[in-house]
Scaffold this motif. Structure first.
Motif, PDB file in Angstrom:
ATOM      1  N   ARG A 177      46.432   7.122 -87.476  1.00  8.53           N
ATOM      2  CA  ARG A 177      45.017   6.765 -87.353  1.00  8.53           C
ATOM      3  C   ARG A 177      44.540   6.180 -88.678  1.00  8.53           C
ATOM      4  N   ARG A 180      39.889   5.437 -92.546  1.00 11.95           N
ATOM      5  CA  ARG A 180      38.444   5.247 -92.351  1.00 11.95           C
ATOM      6  C   ARG A 180      37.992   5.881 -91.048  1.00 11.95           C
ATOM      7  N   GLU A 181      38.775   5.719 -90.012  1.00 12.63           N
ATOM      8  CA  GLU A 181      38.437   6.280 -88.700  1.00 12.63           C
ATOM      9  C   GLU A 181      38.458   7.809 -88.739  1.00 12.63           C
ATOM     10  N   LEU A 183      37.881   9.684 -91.305  1.00 12.89           N
ATOM     11  CA  LEU A 183      36.725  10.142 -92.081  1.00 12.89           C
ATOM     12  C   LEU A 183      35.429   9.970 -91.299  1.00 12.89           C
ATOM     13  N   ASP A 184      35.309   8.884 -90.551  1.00 11.42           N
ATOM     14  CA  ASP A 184      34.101   8.652 -89.755  1.00 11.42           C
ATOM     15  C   ASP A 184      33.929   9.709 -88.666  1.00 11.42           C
ATOM     16  N   ALA A 185      35.032  10.301 -88.236  1.00 16.59           N
ATOM     17  CA  ALA A 185      34.968  11.291 -87.144  1.00 16.59           C
ATOM     18  C   ALA A 185      34.486  12.656 -87.625  1.00 16.59           C
ATOM     19  N   GLU A 187      32.188  15.621 -88.666  1.00 19.17           N
ATOM     20  CA  GLU A 187      30.811  15.997 -88.365  1.00 19.17           C
ATOM     21  C   GLU A 187      30.075  16.470 -89.609  1.00 19.17           C
ATOM     22  N   ALA A 242      34.222   7.969 -99.949  1.00 26.85           N
ATOM     23  CA  ALA A 242      33.553   8.156 -98.659  1.00 26.85           C
ATOM     24  C   ALA A 242      32.642   9.377 -98.666  1.00 26.85           C
TER      25      ALA A 242
END
Length: 247
Positions: A177, A180-181, A183-185, A187, A242
Motif C-alpha cells: 500500500r 501516503r494512503e 497514513l491518510d487512513a 483516524e 505527515a
C-alpha cells in the motif's frame, strides 16, 4: 557546545567527576580546558550546563552552573526494525536514524541476511552500535538516548512490531500500500510507529505475508528501489512530516 550523556548518579556529586572514555575524549580528542562549558544529559530529558574545573585524560571534573531546557523529543515513538545488511551499512542507519529522532533500534535477522543468526550479533556489536547511537544523539542535541535492543528473528520482530499503533513493513511487492494512503487512513495520530526494513534484496514474499497476517501493513515508498540504508530515513521523514512534527 559539546553534549555528553552520563549516568544520573554522576550528577549527584559536587563536583561532577567524569572518567574513562569520556575524560579521554574531553582532554585528548576535543582538547577542552578548565573554564570551558559543556552540556551533561542524564537520559531523563533534563540537561545541565556544566563548567569544567580540571581536565585530564584520567579524570575531568565539572561544576553544574545551570539547568537548561533541551529540545523535546517527537510526540511519536519511532521504532526501527532493521534487517542487518552487509558490512557496516547498519552503522550509518543507526547514526542517521538517531539524528532523525528514532526512539529504538532493533536489529533483525531475516532470510536474506547472508546466513546471519541473532546469536551472531552479540554484546560486542551491541556495545559498538550503542556508542554510535549515543554520539549521534549528543551531536543532534537530543535529551534522551535511543535504545539499541538485542537482535531478533523476523517472526519475533513482526510479533513485537504489531503491537505499535502503526506497524509498517517496506517492500516492493505488488500488494504494498502506498505510504501516503496508509497514513491518510489513520483516524488519529499514532503514539507509536514500528517500521520493518529488509536487507539487500528486501523481504521474501513469505515474510511479507507473515507480517500482513500479524497486522503489519506492507507499504511502498514510491517507484524508486531504495537501498536498505536509505529506506528507513525516507519513511520516517515522510511519517514525521505527515504528523506535523517537522513543521
Amino acid at each position: 557546545m559539546h553534549r555528553f550523556f552520563v549516568s544520573p548518579d554522576a550528577l549527584l556529586a559536587d563536583p561532577v567527576r567524569l572518567r574513562g572514555d569520556l575524560a579521554r575524549q574531553i582532554a585528548r580528542v576535543l582538547r577542552l580546558a578548565p573554564g570551558d562549558e559543556i552540556i551533561l544529559l542524564d537520559n531523563t530529558g533534563a540537561a545541565y550546563l556544566a563548567r569544567l574545573l580540571t581536565v585530564t585524560p584520567r579524570e575531568t571534573t565539572a561544576a553544574i552552573v545551570d539547568v537548561v531546557t533541551p529540545a523535546p523529543e517527537w510526540g511519536v515513538r519511532l521504532t526501527l526494525y532493521q534487517a542487518v545488511p552487509r558490512g557496516r551499512k547498519i552503522e550509518w542507519v543507526l547514526q542517521k536514524g538517531a539524528e532523525l529522532g528514532v526512539s529504538a533500534f532493533v536489529p533483525v535477522v531475516s532470510t536474506r541476511c547472508q546466513g546471519l543468526t541473532p546469536d551472531d550479533l552479540g554484546e560486542a556489536k551491541l556495545t559498538r552500535w550503542r556508542r554510535i547511537v549515543a554520539e549521534a544523539a549528543e551531536q543532534s542535541e537530543r535529551a534522551r538516548l535511543p535504545e539499541v535492543r538485542p537482535a531478533l528473528g523476523l517472526a519475533e520482530a513482526v510479533r513485537e512490531a504489531s503491537q505499535a499503533d502503526l506497524a509498517l513493513l517496506a517492500t516492493v511487492s505488488a500488494e504494498a500500500r502506498p505510504l501516503r494512503e496508509a497514513l491518510d487512513a489513520l483516524e488519529q495520530a499514532p503514539a507509536s510507529v514500528a517500521l520493518l526494513i529488509g536487507p539487500e534484496g528486501g523481504f521474501s514474499p513469505q515474510e511479507v505475508a507473515l507480517a500482513a497476517q500479524a497486522g503489519v501493513t506492507p507499504i511502498s515508498l514510491g517507484p524508486r528501489v531504495l537501498r536498505t540504508e536509505t529506506a528507513a530515513l525516507v519513511a520516517f521523514s515522510a511519517i514525521l512530516y505527515a504528523l506535523g512534527a517537522l513543521g
